[in-house]
Design a protein around this motif. Structure first.
Motif, mmCIF file in Angstrom:
data_model
loop_
_atom_site.group_PDB
_atom_site.id
_atom_site.type_symbol
_atom_site.label_atom_id
_atom_site.label_comp_id
_atom_site.label_asym_id
_atom_site.label_seq_id
_atom_site.Cartn_x
_atom_site.Cartn_y
_atom_site.Cartn_z
ATOM 1 N N LEU A 33 0.811 -1.211 0.000
ATOM 2 C CA LEU A 33 0.000 0.000 0.000
ATOM 3 C C LEU A 33 0.849 1.267 0.000
ATOM 4 O O LEU A 33 0.333 2.355 -0.228
ATOM 5 C CB LEU A 33 -0.946 0.000 1.206
ATOM 6 N N VAL A 34 2.152 1.124 0.217
ATOM 7 C CA VAL A 34 3.044 2.270 0.215
ATOM 8 C C VAL A 34 3.511 2.591 -1.205
ATOM 9 O O VAL A 34 3.518 3.750 -1.631
ATOM 10 C CB VAL A 34 4.260 2.023 1.135
ATOM 11 N N ASP A 35 3.891 1.549 -1.952
ATOM 12 C CA ASP A 35 4.383 1.749 -3.315
ATOM 13 C C ASP A 35 3.656 0.796 -4.274
ATOM 14 O O ASP A 35 4.271 -0.085 -4.882
ATOM 15 C CB ASP A 35 5.898 1.514 -3.365
ATOM 16 N N PRO A 36 2.343 0.958 -4.431
ATOM 17 C CA PRO A 36 1.579 0.014 -5.254
ATOM 18 C C PRO A 36 1.925 0.071 -6.737
ATOM 19 O O PRO A 36 1.689 -0.902 -7.457
ATOM 20 C CB PRO A 36 0.123 0.443 -5.014
ATOM 21 N N ASN A 37 2.487 1.185 -7.186
ATOM 22 C CA ASN A 37 2.745 1.358 -8.617
ATOM 23 C C ASN A 37 4.222 1.229 -8.996
ATOM 24 O O ASN A 37 4.616 1.634 -10.091
ATOM 25 C CB ASN A 37 2.203 2.715 -9.070
ATOM 26 N N TYR A 38 5.021 0.684 -8.090
ATOM 27 C CA TYR A 38 6.448 0.464 -8.367
ATOM 28 C C TYR A 38 7.146 1.761 -8.775
ATOM 29 O O TYR A 38 7.952 1.790 -9.691
ATOM 30 C CB TYR A 38 6.629 -0.610 -9.443
#
Length: 321
Positions: free
Chosen positions: A168-173
Motif C-alpha cells: 500500500l506504500v508503493d503500489p505502482n512500483y
C-alpha cells in the motif's frame, strides 16, 4: 454446502439441472478463455448474460458459441465495451449501465493480465495492479447498486496471490524494483481483499462477494506475456516444490474445468458458505502457509488490510464509495 464437485469438475458438471432463466449476469473479460466459457455455460442454462470486452469486434467474433447457447436456451447475450486499464472507459461503461437501471444477480470480475512487463495504464497505475484490481474496483463499486438483494460478486483471483502481499506504500512500483510475478501476486491478493471488504459492506443488504482461483490453465490468453518455455519451466518449478512438500504434481485444467469454480461460487454454492471467502476446485479453501500450493494465505483474508486497501484504492482513483 455441496461437496460433490472438485478440481476435475467442469462448468457443465456444476450447472447440471440448474435453471437460470430470469437471472442476469455480467462477466468481464468475455472475449477469450475463461470469460467466453463462463458466459457460454451461464447462457446455456437460460441466463441473460452481458459480457464486457475491451474490443467489441474481437468480442463479437469470439462469442459465437455463447450466442448460440443463449438462443437454444431462451437466454440472451449482449456485449458492452470496457477497458479496465482506462478509468475513463470504466466510468463510461458504468454510467451507461446505471442509466439503463437494469439490475444484475451476479457480477463475475473475470478479466485480467498476468506477468506483464513493466508498464502503466492510461491513468499511470502499474499495469497489473491497475487492470486487475483498480479497474475492477471502480467498475464494480460504480454498479454495486444494480446488484439485486441476494446477488453476488465473484472476483477471479489466483494461486498467484501466494507470490506476494499487497504493497500500500508503493503500489505502482515508483521506487520498488519491478518483478512481473511479484506484481501479479500483489494484484491477485488485492482481488481477494476487495471481495472480502465488499462482502462486509454489502452483506447486510443480502449481497455477498467471494474470490476464486480457477486453477492452472494453458489455453487462455492470460499467459500471452510469457516467453517460449516459460510456462513449462513454471510447471516444473511447481512440481519440484510440491515434491519437496510431499504433495502431488501440479495438475493443469481445461478451460471448462477452470471456469467451473466461478459459476459454482456464483450460482450453485450457498451464499453464506462462500461469502467473504476464497474458493478453489469448487470448494472453500483453507488457510495454508509455507510451501503449500493450495489454499489461501492468511494475509489475503486480513479484514483490516482489506479496509486499508479499500481506502488506498479510493485515494488512488480519486473516487469514494
Amino acid at each position: 454446502m455441496s461437496t460433490q464437485f472438485g478440481a476435475a469438475s467442469t462448468t457443465d458438471d456444476v450447472l447440471a439441472g440448474v435453471d437460470l432463466k430470469g437471472r442476469r449476469v455480467l462477466v468481464t473479460g468475455a472475449s477469450a478463455g475463461l470469460g467466453v466459457e463462463t458466459c457460454r455455460a451461464l447462457a446455456a442454462h437460460g441466463a441473460d448474460v452481458v459480457g464486457a470486452v475491451r474490443n467489441l469486434a474481437k468480442g463479437e467474433a469470439a462469442t459465437a458459441a455463447v450466442r448460440a447457447a443463449a438462443e437454444a436456451s431462451g437466454g440472451s447475450f449482449a456485449l458492452i465495451e470496457l477497458d479496465l486499464a482506462s478509468l475513463a472507459s470504466v466510468r463510461a461503461a458504468t454510467d451507461a449501465l446505471v442509466a439503463s437501471g437494469t439490475p444484475f444477480d451476479l457480477v463475475i470480475a473475470n478479466a485480467g493480465v498476468m506477468a506483464a512487463p513493466f508498464g502503466r495504464t492510461v491513468d499511470g497505475f502499474e499495469t497489473q495492479f491497475g487492470t486487475n484490481h483498480l479497474g475492477h474496483f471502480v467498475f464494480v463499486n460504480r454498479i454495486a447498486g444494480l446488484i439485486r438483494e441476494g446477488g453476488r460478486l465473484v472476483n477471479l483471483s489466483s494461486a498467484g496471490h501466494r507470490f506476494s502481499d499487497v504493497d500500500l506504500v508503493d503500489p505502482n512500483y515508483d521506487t520498488t524494483p519491478y518483478d512481473p510475478w511479484q506484481a501479479y501476486g500483489r494484484s491477485k491478493t488485492a482481488n481477494v481483499l476487495f471481495a472480502l471488504e465488499f462482502d462486509r459492506r454489502h452483506a447486510p443488504r443480502g449481497v455477498r462477494a467471494t474470490a476464486v482461483h480457477p486453477g492452472g490453465i494453458l489455453e487462455t490468453e492470460l499467459a500471452r506475456h510469457l516467453g517460449e518455455g516459460e510456462v513449462e519451466a513454471l510447471v516444473t518449478s511447481l512440481d519440484e516444490r510440491n515434491a519437496a512438500a510431499g504433495l502431488p504434481k501440479f495438475q493443469l485444467k481445461t478451460i471448462p474445468q477452470g471456469a467451473a469454480t466461478s459459476v459454482w461460487a456464483g450460482v450453485v454454492a450457498s451464499a453464506d458458505d462462500v461469502g467473504g471467502h476464497y474458493c478453489e476446485d469448487c470448494h472453500v479453501a483453507e488457510v495454508h502457509e509455507g510451501e503449500s500450493m493450495d489454499g489461501v494465505r492468511a494475509y489475503a483474508l486480513d479484514p483490516e488490510k482489506a479496509k486499508a486497501l479499500w481506502a488506498r484504492s479510493e485515494e488512488l482513483v480519486g473516487e469514494t464509495f
